[in-house]
Motif scaffolding. Structure first.
Motif, mmCIF file in Angstrom:
data_model
loop_
_atom_site.group_PDB
_atom_site.id
_atom_site.type_symbol
_atom_site.label_atom_id
_atom_site.label_comp_id
_atom_site.label_asym_id
_atom_site.label_seq_id
_atom_site.Cartn_x
_atom_site.Cartn_y
_atom_site.Cartn_z
ATOM 1 N N THR A 177 0.871 -1.176 0.000
ATOM 2 C CA THR A 177 0.000 0.000 0.000
ATOM 3 C C THR A 177 0.908 1.227 0.000
ATOM 4 O O THR A 177 1.508 1.569 1.014
ATOM 5 N N THR A 178 1.032 1.869 -1.155
ATOM 6 C CA THR A 178 1.931 3.011 -1.308
ATOM 7 C C THR A 178 1.140 4.233 -1.750
ATOM 8 O O THR A 178 -0.065 4.186 -1.954
ATOM 9 N N PHE A 179 1.843 5.367 -1.904
ATOM 10 C CA PHE A 179 1.214 6.598 -2.363
ATOM 11 C C PHE A 179 0.342 6.351 -3.590
ATOM 12 O O PHE A 179 -0.752 6.894 -3.699
ATOM 13 N N ASP A 180 0.855 5.550 -4.525
ATOM 14 C CA ASP A 180 0.152 5.347 -5.793
ATOM 15 C C ASP A 180 -1.284 4.893 -5.577
ATOM 16 O O ASP A 180 -2.207 5.381 -6.232
ATOM 17 N N GLU A 181 -1.488 3.963 -4.658
ATOM 18 C CA GLU A 181 -2.848 3.487 -4.403
ATOM 19 C C GLU A 181 -3.606 4.429 -3.483
ATOM 20 O O GLU A 181 -4.804 4.670 -3.666
#
Length: 680
Positions: A332-336
């Protein structure tokens, strides 16, 4: 409510690690299970030469498919890393520099790598974690330069770069497999990702892995030297990316020592900060105080990601996703976290909690292609760290302070929020508007173009009496219809203006003024999660605006040049006539180009409504826009110094105005019908 949930979560079950059990075991324990010792002489020679055979022999492969067995490899490499670490601890800086600095030159970051050694010598966990982040980004950039010795398009992701045939051809596949154990695979230690994405706390990164990567970097330099000699090639380093237009990034007030002191206290009590990560926040503030602005941002960005991940998992009710994912699924990173929908198509609640201003700030600084994309550029080694601008560090830190204040329910925070040094930061954050979304860029582009066209009346021109003295100068037959049609379109255009912008007289000057355009551009337009149809229209709008500006630049250049030639009496008869035709034509081109810019902004204000048209209407709309684009492209050609076709330019303009008039007439009819429907 949200703050209470976060507070309750942290009190009920304090987060001691963001590493999942499997990843925690891999990073913190696996490499310590075998108590073996390796003679340092079997790994590096006295002059710093790395013995790759000793290292590659410890990489284990599965019998079933001969792929790397990462668990066994980390287990076997652990003791060797310990020997390397003890070896580096035994060296002075002078000894280390003599033995290894030569082999760091291929990275173009020798000074940085010497700093990594100094951090290892300090044995301070946060400094070592920071050094490892900088080392991995530097190594990725250097390996990309090596890739380009053979390949053309360097992979964006480190894992793809390390798995490439191009690097295997230079260094050997067994060497690349060693690197993948440490930084290039989600199945291995994955040190780069767990640090850059804010999963690992300082205490969870064994210093010996940083030492090992330092030695591996030197060893790669030695292998590369052999390859360059054999192939008679030279390694070329790509230039660093420089942040431009720093004034556009000037959002928050300057952070002073008072704000830094308050922020340190905030970080200690804010529920946005996990206690295991507090050392990173303290180190970031120290770096800012010491004018190490790149270090400050490198430390802050992963912690922003960690804090937002805590909010994300709380509001979306998926607490398990606070931890690193296993290798079989995505982190779960910034992108999601910044997307509109989750993987299961449910609406992401984080944007609703953060609010539009904060989301626009994050998209601007992290994602938009024309924005600074701070994290991408830093983590991929594309920035000269010594020249990292204070302005960007100031913005990232100030925004972080506002999040510390917003997402906590501790009573002490009330006083902090009302503090005279903090209130301006909160105020700026609450009214932020995107500066790097295509909508914002289009507005800026249109205003810049309008300013250029508005300067035409100030251009030096021949006195009117001299023009009349020249016999045989024919007025273009197209200019009179152009004037009347422009006036008629302007009359229709009024119906599309906001109520406070309605104009009663002198439409040509008042409706097409730079002042009115600036006012219209201040209208807020939602930029978050624009559908593809909106983005397609924006592309055409920006192309039209670009062509209009090109026409203006050409008119300005030609007018100034021809005037000078006229005064100096060096124009031939035909050139004089052409020059005067140009002067006559640009009087009518100016309002037409300004009209097109005004139409773009008016359409932009209603762009989300426009894109709700049925597919047939939408295709007709796109077709109309592309016809106007074609007109502006042709106008660029005809008004160029090489062509100078002014009569033809007016013919083109007349045809374009007919299309605009037809479009405006149809749009006005639809508006009237819609009004009648509402009244009925």
């Amino acid at each position: 409510m949200l703050q209470a949930e976060i507070q309750e979560m942290s009190l009920a079950d304090p987060v001691t690690t963001c590493l999942s059990p499997a990843v925690h075991y891999m990073v913190c324990k696996l490499g310590f299970e075998i108590e073996d010792s390796h003679s340092v002489n079997s790994i590096v020679s006295e002059n710093g030469e790395v013995c790759w055979r000793t290292i590659t022999e410890l990489v284990h492969y599965r019998e079933s498919d001969q792929n790397v067995d990462y668990i066994k490899s980390v287990q076997l490499l652990g003791p060797l890393c310990e020997s390397v670490h003890l070896h580096l601890q035994s060296l002075t800086m002078e000894q280390f520099e003599v033995q290894y600095s030569l082999w760091f030159q291929w990275t173009n970051c020798t000074e940085l790598l010497l700093e990594v050694f100094a951090a290892l010598d300090s044995m301070e966990a946060t400094a070592i974690a920071l050094s490892l982040m900088k080392l991995t980004s530097c190594l990725e950039r250097a390996l990309g330069d090596v890739f380009l010795l053979i390949g053309e398009d360097c992979p964006f992701l480190l894992r793809d770069l390390l798995a490439s045939q191009e690097l295997a051809a230079v260094f050997g596949q067994s060497v690349m497999n060693v690197l993948r154990v440490f930084i290039g695979s989600p199945y291995g230690l994955n040190l780069r990702n767990i640090l850059w994405h804010g999963f690992a706390s300082p205490q969870e990164i064994p210093a010996k892995y940083c030492s090992m990567l330092l030695i591996l970097t030197a060893g790669l330099g030695q292998l590369l030297k052999i390859y360059l000699l054999q192939t008679e090639t030279i390694l070329v380093h790509r230039p660093y990316i420089a942040f431009t237009n720093l004034k556009e990034l000037d959002i928050f007030p300057d952070i002073n020592h008072e704000v830094l002191s308050i922020t340190e206290e905030l970080a200690k009590i804010s529920s946005f900060v996990l206690k295991t990560m507090l050392p990173f926040w303290v180190a970031a503030l120290t770096a800012f105080r010491q004018h190490r602005y790149a270090d400050c941002v490198i430390l802050l960005l992963p912690q922003l990601e960690t804090g937002l991940r805590l909010l994300f998992t709380t509001v979306n009710k998926c607490p398990n996703r606070l931890l690193t994912a296993e290798s079989s699924s995505l982190y779960t990173t910034f992108d999601e976290m910044l997307t509109k929908q989750l993987n299961d198509k449910e609406i992401n609640q984080l944007p609703l909690i953060l609010g539009e201003p904060s989301m626009e700030f994050l998209w601007d600084f992290l994602n938009h292609q024309e924005g600074p994309r701070v994290r991408d550029h830093l983590s991929h080694g594309e920035i000269n760290l010594n020249e990292f601008p204070r302005e960007i560090a100031n913005q990232i830190l100030a925004f972080s302070v506002t999040l510390l204040c917003r997402f906590s329910e501790v009573e002490e925070l009330t006083a902090f929020k009302e503090h005279t040094a903090i209130k301006p930061l909160i105020s700026c954050a609450s009214c932020y508007r995107s500066r790097f979304h295509p909508i914002a860029r289009l507005k800026k582009q249109v205003l810049k173009c309008m300013k250029s066209i508005s300067s035409w009346p100030e251009l030096p021109i021949v006195p009117e009496e001299q023009i009349q003295e020249i016999p045989g100068l024919e007025r273009s037959a197209e200019t009179s219809p152009c004037i009347s049609m422009t006036t008629e379109i302007l009359s229709q255009l009024q119906h599309h203006l906001p109520q406070n912008c309605y104009i009663l007289d002198d439409l040509m000057n008042n409706l097409l003024s730079e002042k009115l355009l600036v006012e219209l551009c201040s209208t807020h337009i939602c930029t978050l999660y624009c559908p593809r149809s909106v983005l397609e229209i924006l592309v055409v709008f920006r192309k039209i605006s670009t062509q209009c500006h090109q026409v203006s630049d050409q008119v300005i250049a030609s007018t100034e040049m021809r005037y000078t030639q006229w005064i100096n009496k060096i124009l031939r008869s035909r050139q004089r006539h052409n020059y005067l035709r140009m002067l006559h034509s640009i009087k009518f081109l100016s309002p037409v180009l300004r009209l097109i810019l005004m139409l773009i902004i008016l359409e932009l204000i209603n762009i989300h409504t426009v894109c709700e048209k049925n597919p047939c209407d939408y295709q007709q709309y796109i077709k109309f826009l592309k016809s106007i684009l074609q007109y502006t492209e042709n106008l660029v050609t005809y008004t160029s110094p090489e062509k100078n076709k002014w009569d033809e330019s007016m013919e083109l303009t007349h045809k374009a105005l007919i299309k605009i008039w037809t479009f405006s007439e149809r749009k006005l009819t639809l508006m009237q019908l819609a009004t009648q429907v509402k009244l009925s």
